[in-house]
Design a protein around this motif. Structure first.
Motif, mmCIF file in Angstrom:
data_model
loop_
_atom_site.group_PDB
_atom_site.id
_atom_site.type_symbol
_atom_site.label_atom_id
_atom_site.label_comp_id
_atom_site.label_asym_id
_atom_site.label_seq_id
_atom_site.Cartn_x
_atom_site.Cartn_y
_atom_site.Cartn_z
ATOM 1 N N VAL A 151 4.397 3.992 -5.255
ATOM 2 C CA VAL A 151 5.772 3.796 -4.832
ATOM 3 C C VAL A 151 6.092 4.667 -3.625
ATOM 4 C CG1 VAL A 151 8.190 4.041 -5.580
ATOM 5 C CG2 VAL A 151 6.459 3.199 -7.177
ATOM 6 N N HIS A 152 6.809 4.085 -2.669
ATOM 7 C CA HIS A 152 7.328 4.835 -1.522
ATOM 8 C C HIS A 152 8.580 5.542 -2.009
ATOM 9 C CE1 HIS A 152 9.195 5.711 2.320
ATOM 10 N NE2 HIS A 152 7.993 5.510 2.870
ATOM 11 N N ASP A 153 8.544 6.883 -2.039
ATOM 12 C CA ASP A 153 9.627 7.665 -2.635
ATOM 13 C C ASP A 153 10.984 7.434 -1.968
ATOM 14 O OD1 ASP A 153 7.913 8.772 -4.517
ATOM 15 O OD2 ASP A 153 7.406 10.474 -3.216
ATOM 16 N N ARG A 154 11.005 7.321 -0.676
ATOM 17 C CA ARG A 154 12.284 7.208 0.026
ATOM 18 C C ARG A 154 12.965 5.863 -0.225
ATOM 19 N NH1 ARG A 154 13.467 8.024 6.458
ATOM 20 N NH2 ARG A 154 15.699 7.666 6.317
ATOM 21 N N TYR A 155 12.186 4.791 -0.223
ATOM 22 C CA TYR A 155 12.759 3.451 -0.355
ATOM 23 C C TYR A 155 12.624 2.859 -1.755
ATOM 24 C CZ TYR A 155 12.696 3.931 4.671
ATOM 25 O OH TYR A 155 12.875 4.397 5.943
ATOM 26 N N GLN B 242 0.177 3.062 5.039
ATOM 27 C CA GLN B 242 -0.382 4.369 4.705
ATOM 28 C C GLN B 242 -1.727 4.179 4.012
ATOM 29 O OE1 GLN B 242 3.529 5.868 2.910
ATOM 30 N NE2 GLN B 242 2.566 7.738 3.705
ATOM 31 N N ARG B 243 -2.404 5.287 3.735
ATOM 32 C CA ARG B 243 -3.710 5.243 3.095
ATOM 33 C C ARG B 243 -3.640 5.929 1.742
ATOM 34 N NH1 ARG B 243 -6.872 1.722 5.420
ATOM 35 N NH2 ARG B 243 -8.686 2.745 4.599
ATOM 36 N N LEU B 244 -4.481 5.480 0.848
ATOM 37 C CA LEU B 244 -4.642 6.051 -0.476
ATOM 38 C C LEU B 244 -6.124 6.330 -0.653
ATOM 39 C CD1 LEU B 244 -3.452 6.534 -3.397
ATOM 40 C CD2 LEU B 244 -4.031 4.154 -3.832
ATOM 41 N N GLN B 245 -6.471 7.541 -1.059
ATOM 42 C CA GLN B 245 -7.867 7.910 -1.294
ATOM 43 C C GLN B 245 -8.126 7.869 -2.792
ATOM 44 O OE1 GLN B 245 -10.043 8.506 1.174
ATOM 45 N NE2 GLN B 245 -11.764 8.879 -0.195
ATOM 46 N N GLU C 55 -13.840 8.228 -21.361
ATOM 47 C CA GLU C 55 -12.820 8.586 -20.374
ATOM 48 C C GLU C 55 -13.436 8.676 -18.981
ATOM 49 O OE1 GLU C 55 -10.833 12.747 -19.791
ATOM 50 O OE2 GLU C 55 -9.705 11.672 -21.353
ATOM 51 N N PHE C 56 -12.742 8.069 -18.013
ATOM 52 C CA PHE C 56 -13.206 8.074 -16.627
ATOM 53 C C PHE C 56 -12.056 8.518 -15.738
ATOM 54 C CE2 PHE C 56 -15.610 5.137 -19.093
ATOM 55 C CZ PHE C 56 -16.910 5.501 -18.793
ATOM 56 N N ARG C 57 -12.325 9.470 -14.847
ATOM 57 C CA ARG C 57 -11.284 10.092 -14.035
ATOM 58 C C ARG C 57 -11.435 9.692 -12.566
ATOM 59 N NH1 ARG C 57 -8.778 14.007 -16.908
ATOM 60 N NH2 ARG C 57 -8.256 15.280 -15.120
ATOM 61 N N PHE C 58 -10.348 9.162 -12.001
ATOM 62 C CA PHE C 58 -10.304 8.746 -10.608
ATOM 63 C C PHE C 58 -9.269 9.619 -9.896
ATOM 64 C CE2 PHE C 58 -11.643 5.156 -13.142
ATOM 65 C CZ PHE C 58 -12.704 4.629 -12.429
ATOM 66 N N ALA C 59 -9.749 10.599 -9.125
ATOM 67 C CA ALA C 59 -8.842 11.497 -8.395
ATOM 68 C C ALA C 59 -8.188 10.716 -7.267
ATOM 69 C CB ALA C 59 -9.616 12.691 -7.852
ATOM 70 N N LEU C 60 -6.871 10.877 -7.125
ATOM 71 C CA LEU C 60 -6.126 10.132 -6.118
ATOM 72 C C LEU C 60 -5.563 11.062 -5.060
ATOM 73 C CD1 LEU C 60 -4.114 7.743 -8.455
ATOM 74 C CD2 LEU C 60 -6.313 7.332 -7.334
ATOM 75 N N GLY C 61 -5.688 10.655 -3.826
ATOM 76 C CA GLY C 61 -5.050 11.334 -2.709
ATOM 77 C C GLY C 61 -3.973 10.407 -2.174
ATOM 78 N N LEU C 62 -2.729 10.695 -2.507
ATOM 79 C CA LEU C 62 -1.613 9.840 -2.091
ATOM 80 C C LEU C 62 -1.115 10.269 -0.721
ATOM 81 C CD1 LEU C 62 0.342 9.825 -5.458
ATOM 82 C CD2 LEU C 62 -1.060 7.979 -4.529
ATOM 83 N N GLY C 63 -0.742 9.297 0.090
ATOM 84 C CA GLY C 63 -0.153 9.587 1.390
ATOM 85 C C GLY C 63 1.199 10.277 1.218
ATOM 86 N N GLU C 64 1.687 10.856 2.295
ATOM 87 C CA GLU C 64 2.969 11.572 2.261
ATOM 88 C C GLU C 64 4.094 10.630 1.834
ATOM 89 O OE1 GLU C 64 5.867 13.994 5.287
ATOM 90 O OE2 GLU C 64 3.716 13.955 5.688
ATOM 91 N N GLY C 65 4.904 11.082 0.896
ATOM 92 C CA GLY C 65 6.037 10.289 0.431
ATOM 93 C C GLY C 65 5.676 9.202 -0.564
ATOM 94 N N LEU C 66 4.451 9.226 -1.090
ATOM 95 C CA LEU C 66 4.031 8.247 -2.092
ATOM 96 C C LEU C 66 3.864 8.925 -3.443
ATOM 97 C CD1 LEU C 66 1.272 6.222 -0.168
ATOM 98 C CD2 LEU C 66 3.711 5.678 -0.412
ATOM 99 N N SER C 67 4.158 8.200 -4.504
ATOM 100 C CA SER C 67 3.951 8.709 -5.855
ATOM 101 C C SER C 67 3.537 7.568 -6.762
ATOM 102 C CB SER C 67 5.226 9.378 -6.382
ATOM 103 O OG SER C 67 6.284 8.441 -6.444
#
Length: 192
Positions: A134-138, A53-56, A110-122
């Motif tokens: 982390v892959h939520d399902r597994y 998957q990808r992470l932005q 303070e420095f802020r890095f906005a994250l775009g997580l792929g589906e099912g990632l946290s």
């Protein structure tokens, strides 16, 4: 005549000296075709996870969000991302390093890095002070934001820590309280 690229190289040289002195534990800058950089800081970088998957990752950037200075394909410099602050972005074999260079006491803490997580990632806080992707399902860790570190121009450690604000990874650097000699380097690092 001095060019913007000359300033970017000077900042990069300083950061590279500190990375070299930290020793072999730091992953080297290297080509990684799976890492995709945007043309501006706010466009950020797209990185892979272990499960494909990808992470932005959105980078801090100024309101006018000037274009990046590409020193070489694996190294980008984002000058003036905030007051007295530059960002040096390196591609590594496993991800990206986002070296934050603070030039004086007026630089933010303070420095802020906005994250775009792929589906099912946290994100889960890791005992080390980093964050696991982390892959939520597994329940498997498929990427990691390693605990940030920081030091001043004399290589003295400066406190650096992450916090999570929704989907924004917030790095705090305690350079003002540390009586730091500038520049201060802080190093967020993501690896799959």
């Amino acid at each position: 005549m001095r060019h913007a690229r000359d300033g970017a190289v000077t900042v990069t040289d300083t950061a590279n000296q500190i990375l070299l002195l930290r020793g072999r534990s730091e992953p080297p800058e290297a080509a990684n075709p799976d890492v995709t950089w945007g043309p501006r800081a706010l466009d950020g970088v797209s990185v892979p996870t272990r499960n494909g998957q990808r992470l932005q990752i959105g980078l801090p950037g100024p309101a006018d969000d000037r274009a990046v200075t590409a020193v070489r394909p694996t190294l980008r410099v984002f000058p003036g991302v905030d007051t007295d602050t530059d960002l040096i972005a390196q591609t590594t074999t496993t991800g990206v390093r986002l070296i934050t260079v603070l030039h004086g006491p007026d630089a933010p803490t303070e420095f802020r890095f906005a994250l775009g997580l792929g589906e099912g990632l946290s994100l889960d806080a890791a005992p080390s002070g980093g964050y696991d992707v982390v892959h939520d399902r597994y329940g498997a860790t498929v990427g990691r934001f390693h605990r940030p570190w920081a030091c001043d121009a004399l290589y003295r450690p400066i406190t650096a820590a992450y916090d999570l604000d929704g989907s924004v990874l917030v790095m705090t650097v305690g350079h003002r309280e540390a009586d730091a000699l500038y520049p201060v380097i802080a190093d967020p690092f993501y690896a799959r």
